[in-house]
Every structure is written in structure tokens, then in C-alpha cells.
Design a protein around this motif. Sequence first.
Motif, mmCIF file in Angstrom:
data_model
loop_
_atom_site.group_PDB
_atom_site.id
_atom_site.type_symbol
_atom_site.label_atom_id
_atom_site.label_comp_id
_atom_site.label_asym_id
_atom_site.label_seq_id
_atom_site.Cartn_x
_atom_site.Cartn_y
_atom_site.Cartn_z
ATOM 1 N N PHE A 1 6.279 63.010 42.345
ATOM 2 C CA PHE A 1 6.106 64.306 41.697
ATOM 3 C C PHE A 1 4.749 64.906 42.044
ATOM 4 C CE2 PHE A 1 4.827 61.117 38.500
ATOM 5 C CZ PHE A 1 3.547 61.545 38.179
ATOM 6 N N ALA A 2 4.606 66.184 41.717
ATOM 7 C CA ALA A 2 3.350 66.896 41.924
ATOM 8 C C ALA A 2 2.934 67.551 40.613
ATOM 9 C CB ALA A 2 3.499 67.960 43.007
ATOM 10 N N ILE A 3 1.645 67.524 40.343
ATOM 11 C CA ILE A 3 1.084 68.169 39.157
ATOM 12 C C ILE A 3 0.028 69.181 39.605
ATOM 13 C CG2 ILE A 3 -0.390 67.829 37.136
ATOM 14 C CD1 ILE A 3 0.918 65.151 36.712
ATOM 15 N N HIS A 4 0.113 70.379 39.058
ATOM 16 C CA HIS A 4 -0.929 71.383 39.301
ATOM 17 C C HIS A 4 -1.850 71.376 38.094
ATOM 18 C CE1 HIS A 4 -2.138 75.888 39.880
ATOM 19 N NE2 HIS A 4 -3.109 75.052 40.192
ATOM 20 N N ASP A 5 -3.055 70.880 38.266
ATOM 21 C CA ASP A 5 -4.040 70.816 37.189
ATOM 22 C C ASP A 5 -4.866 72.102 37.231
ATOM 23 O OD1 ASP A 5 -6.331 70.334 35.604
ATOM 24 O OD2 ASP A 5 -6.049 68.162 35.822
ATOM 25 N N HIS A 6 -4.590 73.006 36.282
ATOM 26 C CA HIS A 6 -5.281 74.305 36.276
ATOM 27 C C HIS A 6 -6.766 74.144 35.973
ATOM 28 C CE1 HIS A 6 -1.578 76.798 36.431
ATOM 29 N NE2 HIS A 6 -1.030 75.764 35.808
ATOM 30 N N GLU A 7 -7.090 73.247 35.049
ATOM 31 C CA GLU A 7 -8.493 73.108 34.658
ATOM 32 C C GLU A 7 -9.341 72.557 35.800
ATOM 33 O OE1 GLU A 7 -8.919 70.874 31.103
ATOM 34 O OE2 GLU A 7 -7.826 72.317 29.854
ATOM 35 N N LEU A 8 -8.800 71.572 36.517
ATOM 36 C CA LEU A 8 -9.544 70.986 37.632
ATOM 37 C C LEU A 8 -9.287 71.713 38.946
ATOM 38 C CD1 LEU A 8 -9.119 67.153 36.890
ATOM 39 C CD2 LEU A 8 -11.038 68.653 36.304
ATOM 40 N N ASN A 9 -8.410 72.709 38.902
ATOM 41 C CA ASN A 9 -8.062 73.497 40.087
ATOM 42 C C ASN A 9 -7.645 72.600 41.256
ATOM 43 O OD1 ASN A 9 -7.617 75.931 41.405
ATOM 44 N ND2 ASN A 9 -9.685 75.977 42.296
ATOM 45 N N SER A 10 -6.717 71.711 40.963
ATOM 46 C CA SER A 10 -6.280 70.754 41.975
ATOM 47 C C SER A 10 -4.778 70.517 41.882
ATOM 48 C CB SER A 10 -7.017 69.417 41.809
ATOM 49 O OG SER A 10 -6.720 68.842 40.556
ATOM 50 N N VAL A 11 -4.225 70.010 42.978
ATOM 51 C CA VAL A 11 -2.826 69.583 43.022
ATOM 52 C C VAL A 11 -2.829 68.082 43.281
ATOM 53 C CG1 VAL A 11 -0.651 69.723 44.293
ATOM 54 C CG2 VAL A 11 -1.945 71.800 43.811
ATOM 55 N N ILE A 12 -2.012 67.358 42.521
ATOM 56 C CA ILE A 12 -1.964 65.901 42.639
ATOM 57 C C ILE A 12 -0.538 65.477 42.969
ATOM 58 C CG2 ILE A 12 -2.379 63.697 41.489
ATOM 59 C CD1 ILE A 12 -4.326 65.187 39.655
#
Length: 512
Positions: free
Chosen positions: A42-53
Motif C-alpha cells: 500500500f501507499a500512504i500520503h502523509d500530508h503533515e510530513l509532505n511525503s509518500v510512503i
Amino acid sequence: IRQKLIQQGFSFNSQSDTEVVIAAYAAWGKDSFEMLEGMFAFAIHDHELNSVILVRDPSGIKPLYYSFDNDSLIFASEVKAIHAVSTHLKEEKNWQILLMAFGHLPEPFTQYEKVNSLAKGNFLTYQLDTNEIKSEKYFRYTFNEASTSFSDPVNWVKSTIEKAVNNQLLADVPVGVFLSGGIDSSILSLLAGKAKGNDLHALSICFDEQHYSEERYQNLVYEKLTGAKHKFLLQKEEFQKHLPTVLDDMDVPSADGINTWFICKFTKEKGIKGVLSGIGADELFGGYPSFERMKKVELLKKMPNWLKSSTSLLPGKMANRISYLKLEEPVGTYLFLRGHFGIKEIASHLDSYEVEIRDILNGLCHEVVPDFSNQKSKAGWYEYNMYMQNQLLRDADAMSMAHGVEIRVPFLDHQLVKGVLSMPENQRFKEGIPKQLLVDAFKEILPEHIWNRKKMGFSFPFSEWLKNNEMVNDLMNKTNQPNKNHIQDFESGKMSWSCFLILMLLRKNGKI
């Protein structure tokens, strides 16, 4: 995990696993990945850290490919999806060498440059503001030999597998089980039948060619099941009709997976969306010939290199295998156990030099093999981390998803894998028949004729069906003398069907 989150004040609108994953990440960040079990990518878009994991499960059951180029990240569960949206992909120049040696493209390689597979048990972070990319491992199974004994390993294996099967049967759609007639699929079918009763769908394939048919062993299990029994007779005409589609559905070139394509085709036709598969049992419990051959490997490794080199001049498959042992580890040992074309053959087919082929194979990314004192544990490492990872799981996913069918693998249950790998050798690999520990755990329900016989893989009459095939003849182009020789070698029995399939894939891609 859901209950822990509820205690921390989280609420959920549904039973969706996706909600749990997102909430777990919100609560514990990247530490949450190690808590997850099962198969996932899966992929997570972390808005606070401005990153994609990007995250992949510890056994690498589900594929996850990514391409990072020109400050952009593309990711998908199939290479063909990345190819569809990227206009500047270049072909990996050595993919045909890897295919001829391994019968697949070992991770992280694909047929394109800069399109790689994320390693199992890893997460990749892409920082959107700086375009930085970093891959980290969050979990790794321990393959070193253990010192902790189980007081009752047979009952532990029995109860853990029963629990894993029950967990894998949870679904909102009809779930079935593949029944090949072997030990692993028979155990899954019997356990699933106990749990689901009349609601279970058991699926099997049989052939007119009795030498390949496992129907008599499948029937021994069918007699114990009360649910729906779906038997499919696959004949040569249907195989030939669908072969071009099967080759097109291979996401990454492979010398296997055709059998999975057909059983999943029949599964879809019955309206079944999920099926249990026995992948993982052979690797964990010692079901392959490699578990006995590893002692021979260690003896042959001690031969001086000049003698290993001289064997390549001899005819026969064994000469090719011995020549592989000059390669660095773990590639050399793996190719001795499961290699297809030898270095000399690859150079000849691709009009290259042996030293060049050897340098390319030696230049592959190498994972350090643990220092095992027992050869069966060492064989298990190779089968689990290389053959199962690079061939079985990837082929199963590509060929099943071509029909929208999800394959579930109870033998790769997180707790089962951790426990089996922590067993001492004398408990994990008991003397007797292959997979003795697994058989002992289910001997009460498993018919003796199934476990007390010579192992036979889930195979099709490929050799017979590929001969005099119009599509094959057209593809291989009989007017081309080298390809004509390939056909003659195959039809005369000098070449295996899997090696011939590799040549077909190379021909299809214009490489020979």
C-alpha cells in the motif's frame, strides 16, 4: 490492532482493513508497519510530513513496483501499469540473460531500467518537497538456526495452521481452495471444509493424459468434503486457444505460472473471488529435492575452479549446474539447484561471451546467506528467499489478478513463519518422508495415499501440448535455422518445456 486503536479513542465506520492501516499509521507512525500481518502492498500520503510512503508485506506476497526518474515517483502492483504512464522507459539490457539463467527476473530487476521491485518487509519514503527517496527495512525474518525447542511442535503447527486457515477464510465474497491432490492443498481443503462446511468451494483440474492427472488423489479429499466440488477437465485444444493470452498476461517474463492462469480462469467462471493456495509449505517444511541435494552442493563447491570450469565442456545438464558453482553466492548455489540454461548455452543463444555472462550474473545484488551449520536449513533459505519470492509469488499474483481472483496463502501466515523458522533443525525437519512435521500434524485427517507417495508438482502436459502447436511454430519461425533447431531439440526431448518457453518469450520480444 483495531482494539488497541479503539482504546486510544479511534472510531471506525466499517470493518475495512484500510481504515485500520491509516489509523495505525496516524497513531504510531512507521512503527505501525511491523505490527501488521497478512499480505499487503500500500501507499500512504502523509500530508503533515509532505511525503509518500510505499510499504510491502514481510514475505513479499503482494508485488509493489516503483520507478523514480526525473524527480517523479510512479508506483503500481504491475510493471505494465508503470509502462503505460511512463513514456521514457528503457529496456533493461540484461533481462534476457537473467531469464535464461533463472527462469524469471530476480528482484529487484524487471525488464525495464529504473523500474524496480520494493524489497519485502521494506518501506520507501519519497519526500515531495526535496524529491529525496529512501528505502528502509522494517521487518526481516530470522533464518539463523534457533536454540529454543517447542515442547510439542506437532500440536503447535497443527493449531497455528488451523488458525491461519480460519483467518484466511474471512471474506465478504465466496472463497474457495485449490486442490491439486498433494499434501499441502489437501490439508488446506480439509481444514477449510471443516470451517466452511457446505459453503466451501473446492477447485481442481484434471487431464485426459492420466500420467499428469491427480484426479484419484483429489477424489480422496473430495470424499471428505461436503461443499461444492468443481472439477475442470483441461484439454489440449483449450490450452492452445488461450496460450497467446497467457503469454500476454505475464507481467514480468517467467518460465512458470501457466497452470495458475488456467485454474484462476475456471475459478472466475464460478464466481469465486478468493482462493487458498499451498504456497510456502514446501519452503518451510522441506518439501523440495533441494533439501536433500544441498549436501551434494557443499561437496561440489570444494572442487577447484579449474575442475568446475572443465565440466562445462561436458554434455548434459549436470555439467551446466556444476559450472554455476564458480559464481558468487547466493547466485551460484541457487542456479545449481534451479538454473535453466548454463552460462555456455546463454552465451551461444545470445551471441555473447561466457565471461560477459559470468560477470553479469556475478554483478547481481547479493543478499548475505546466514552461516547455517545444517544443510536443510540452508536449502530452506534459498527456496524461501529466492524461488518462492521471485517465481512462485510473483507468478501467482500476476496470473490470478489477470482474472480478478485473489490468492491467499495460509502457510505464509506471519506467526507460522516466525515460529517454524525459530525451531531447531531436529524439530523442523524430522527424519522420514518430506514434510514429516506437517504430515504428523494432520495425519488424523490426511489420507495416507496422499502423503505416502512420491511428490508430484502441480503440472500440466506442457511438453505434449506445445509440440506441433501452430501458434508456437509461427512464433518460433521455422524458417530461421536456430529457432528450427530449438523446436527440434524440444520435440525430441533434448530440451525441457520450461527452457523452450523461455526461448518462446525471448522470440516474442525479438531477442533471438
